[in-house]
Design a protein around this motif. Sequence first.
Motif, PDB file in Angstrom:
ATOM      1  N   MET A   1       0.874  -1.250   0.174  1.00 37.94           N
ATOM      2  CA  MET A   1      -0.116  -0.011  -0.019  1.00 37.94           C
ATOM      3  C   MET A   1       0.862   1.046  -0.105  1.00 37.94           C
ATOM      4  O   MET A   1       1.922   1.427   0.649  1.00 37.94           O
ATOM      5  CB  MET A   1      -0.893  -0.035   1.308  1.00 37.94           C
ATOM      6  CG  MET A   1      -2.002  -0.638   1.183  1.00 37.94           C
ATOM      7  SD  MET A   1      -3.125   0.614   0.284  1.00 37.94           S
ATOM      8  CE  MET A   1      -4.395  -0.678  -0.490  1.00 37.94           C
ATOM      9  N   THR A   2       0.471   2.197  -0.845  1.00 38.76           N
ATOM     10  CA  THR A   2       1.380   3.435  -0.808  1.00 38.76           C
ATOM     11  C   THR A   2       0.663   4.397   0.300  1.00 38.76           C
ATOM     12  O   THR A   2      -0.512   4.516   0.332  1.00 38.76           O
ATOM     13  CB  THR A   2       0.756   4.049  -2.169  1.00 38.76           C
ATOM     14  OG1 THR A   2       0.969   3.007  -3.388  1.00 38.76           O
ATOM     15  CG2 THR A   2       1.901   5.318  -2.507  1.00 38.76           C
TER      16      THR A   2
ATOM     17  N   GLY B   1       2.632  -1.813 -13.555  1.00 36.56           N
ATOM     18  CA  GLY B   1       1.506  -1.545 -12.671  1.00 36.56           C
ATOM     19  C   GLY B   1       1.271  -0.434 -11.938  1.00 36.56           C
ATOM     20  O   GLY B   1       0.382  -0.209 -11.119  1.00 36.56           O
ATOM     21  N   GLU B   2       2.522   0.239 -11.578  1.00 34.71           N
ATOM     22  CA  GLU B   2       2.449   1.366 -10.765  1.00 34.71           C
ATOM     23  C   GLU B   2       1.516   2.458 -11.126  1.00 34.71           C
ATOM     24  O   GLU B   2       0.827   2.964  -9.945  1.00 34.71           O
ATOM     25  CB  GLU B   2       4.053   1.984 -10.669  1.00 34.71           C
ATOM     26  CG  GLU B   2       3.928   2.698  -9.648  1.00 34.71           C
ATOM     27  CD  GLU B   2       5.502   3.237  -9.165  1.00 34.71           C
ATOM     28  OE1 GLU B   2       5.924   3.413  -7.877  1.00 34.71           O
ATOM     29  OE2 GLU B   2       6.279   3.303  -9.842  1.00 34.71           O
TER      30      GLU B   2
ATOM     31  N   THR C   1      -1.095   2.470 -12.662  1.00 33.12           N
ATOM     32  CA  THR C   1      -2.495   1.922 -12.342  1.00 33.12           C
ATOM     33  C   THR C   1      -3.043   1.728 -10.949  1.00 33.12           C
ATOM     34  O   THR C   1      -4.097   2.397 -10.532  1.00 33.12           O
ATOM     35  CB  THR C   1      -2.720   0.520 -13.062  1.00 33.12           C
ATOM     36  OG1 THR C   1      -2.229   0.446 -14.254  1.00 33.12           O
ATOM     37  CG2 THR C   1      -4.141   0.111 -13.123  1.00 33.12           C
ATOM     38  N   THR C   2      -1.915   1.366 -10.170  1.00 32.61           N
ATOM     39  CA  THR C   2      -1.969   1.221  -8.534  1.00 32.61           C
ATOM     40  C   THR C   2      -2.441   2.517  -7.919  1.00 32.61           C
ATOM     41  O   THR C   2      -3.164   2.717  -7.198  1.00 32.61           O
ATOM     42  CB  THR C   2      -0.873   0.391  -8.112  1.00 32.61           C
ATOM     43  OG1 THR C   2      -0.575  -0.807  -8.750  1.00 32.61           O
ATOM     44  CG2 THR C   2      -1.087   0.007  -6.676  1.00 32.61           C
TER      45      THR C   2
ATOM     46  N   THR D   1      -5.847   4.065  -8.786  1.00 28.81           N
ATOM     47  CA  THR D   1      -6.678   3.224  -8.302  1.00 28.81           C
ATOM     48  C   THR D   1      -6.788   3.464  -6.636  1.00 28.81           C
ATOM     49  O   THR D   1      -7.631   3.854  -6.090  1.00 28.81           O
ATOM     50  CB  THR D   1      -6.419   1.804  -8.468  1.00 28.81           C
ATOM     51  OG1 THR D   1      -6.326   1.666  -9.929  1.00 28.81           O
ATOM     52  CG2 THR D   1      -7.966   0.851  -7.959  1.00 28.81           C
ATOM     53  N   GLN D   2      -5.627   3.587  -6.237  1.00 25.11           N
ATOM     54  CA  GLN D   2      -5.406   3.815  -4.727  1.00 25.11           C
ATOM     55  C   GLN D   2      -5.992   5.265  -4.538  1.00 25.11           C
ATOM     56  O   GLN D   2      -6.537   5.538  -3.329  1.00 25.11           O
ATOM     57  CB  GLN D   2      -3.984   3.412  -4.295  1.00 25.11           C
ATOM     58  CG  GLN D   2      -3.697   2.106  -3.922  1.00 25.11           C
ATOM     59  CD  GLN D   2      -2.210   2.070  -3.447  1.00 25.11           C
ATOM     60  OE1 GLN D   2      -1.616   3.047  -2.996  1.00 25.11           O
ATOM     61  NE2 GLN D   2      -1.972   0.690  -3.424  1.00 25.11           N
TER      62      GLN D   2
ATOM     63  N   GLU E   1       1.794   1.537 -19.789  1.00 21.22           N
ATOM     64  CA  GLU E   1       1.580   1.691 -18.437  1.00 21.22           C
ATOM     65  C   GLU E   1       0.866   3.047 -18.482  1.00 21.22           C
ATOM     66  O   GLU E   1      -0.061   3.211 -17.596  1.00 21.22           O
ATOM     67  CB  GLU E   1       2.793   2.287 -17.786  1.00 21.22           C
ATOM     68  CG  GLU E   1       2.855   1.885 -16.412  1.00 21.22           C
ATOM     69  CD  GLU E   1       1.902   1.118 -15.581  1.00 21.22           C
ATOM     70  OE1 GLU E   1       1.206   1.384 -14.747  1.00 21.22           O
ATOM     71  OE2 GLU E   1       1.455   0.036 -16.309  1.00 21.22           O
TER      72      GLU E   1
ATOM     73  N   ALA F   1      -7.481   3.354 -15.581  1.00 18.26           N
ATOM     74  CA  ALA F   1      -7.801   3.548 -14.293  1.00 18.26           C
ATOM     75  C   ALA F   1      -8.470   4.941 -13.984  1.00 18.26           C
ATOM     76  O   ALA F   1      -9.510   4.812 -13.107  1.00 18.26           O
ATOM     77  CB  ALA F   1      -6.412   3.492 -13.472  1.00 18.26           C
TER      78      ALA F   1
END
Length: 311
Positions: A1-2, A120-121, A123-124, A127-128, A173, A180
């Motif tokens: 988790m960021t 994936g960074e 997108t993550t 999304t987060q 990406e 996202a």
Amino acid sequence: MTADSDLFGDVLEYPDAGAQRRFAALVGINHIKQRLVDEASVLIDPHFLEQWSAKHYGGTLNLVRVVEERTPLIVLAGDVGTGKTELAESVGDPIARRIELESLCLYPLSLSARGRGLVGEMTTLVTQAFDRVRSSLGQARDSQGKVRNAAILLIDEADAVAQSRELDQMHHEDRAGVNAVIRGVDSLRRDRVPVLTIMCTNRPDALDPAVARRAAHIFTFARPDEAERIQVLSDALAGTGIEAADIAEAARQLGPTEFRCCAATYSDLRQRFLPDLVLKAYGENVPISGDALISAAALFTPTRPFKSGDD
Ligand SMILES: Nc1ncnc2c1ncn2[C@@H]1O[C@H](COP(=O)(O)OP(=O)(O)OP(=O)(O)O)[C@@H](O)[C@H]1O
Ligand SMILES: [Mg+2]
């Protein structure tokens, strides 16, 4: 988790006197300011439009439903230094006052993690960010359905994220980043969560069509015209005794001439031209004269326009 500190820049909370001053200091874009506050207020809390409809038509018009179904996404697009970020960061103040919210926070998405090349960074991250902003609201509405807590998610410098997935050179990406964002704004709309997403971009013509079609409004920003340049100069030079005719001539000189293709931007005027003028007079320990103003204007080099397309 960021961690939140990696996801967002400084979170701003409204109403806020500093934001109120910044909003008021933006000149020449009154039509955008007014419409943005109207749009954003209704996107965050459609309740007000329903009240208007009930007052004038005795019930909720189908038209109100049409407006309510829009995605809570606004795009601010245009040339450099024209007030997009300044407006995005300060508009929360008039919105919070207009719709009487208990809390309205602005979460500026930090895109600094971009370019690390971790698959994936992007997108993550996006999304987060949507998840965090949603969960920050807690109980968004009171028992009558009136919105109490709302938020703005700001995606500034969104060129990479908002750019069309059609562009060949686009890294996959970045394409995922666009997806996202689309998923995020769609879920806010579906669940009627009072979170407004504002995206700023220099490339209106390269906006992803799926982002552009969802936007409730795309506001286009341009460099100030001559009347707007006069307004910026007159505001700043108040108290100097410089004559209106000299200000008008300087404003004309700061426009496109046979020697330069483009006019000064708002930020050119506020952050370069006017400070240089003051510091020169200060250095020479003299008052600012009309002649000094006009000759500085004639010599000034505006920032070159942001070129869209494949540059
Ligand atoms: N309409 C305006 N009236 C007065 N000042 C302005 C206006 N627009 C911009 N400025 C001044 O220019 C500065 C830069 O504006 P801002 O950062 O909002 O530009 P931007 O459109 O986001 O540019 P970029 O595309 O380069 O990010 C502001 O801090 C402000 O001082
Ligand atoms: Mg900006």
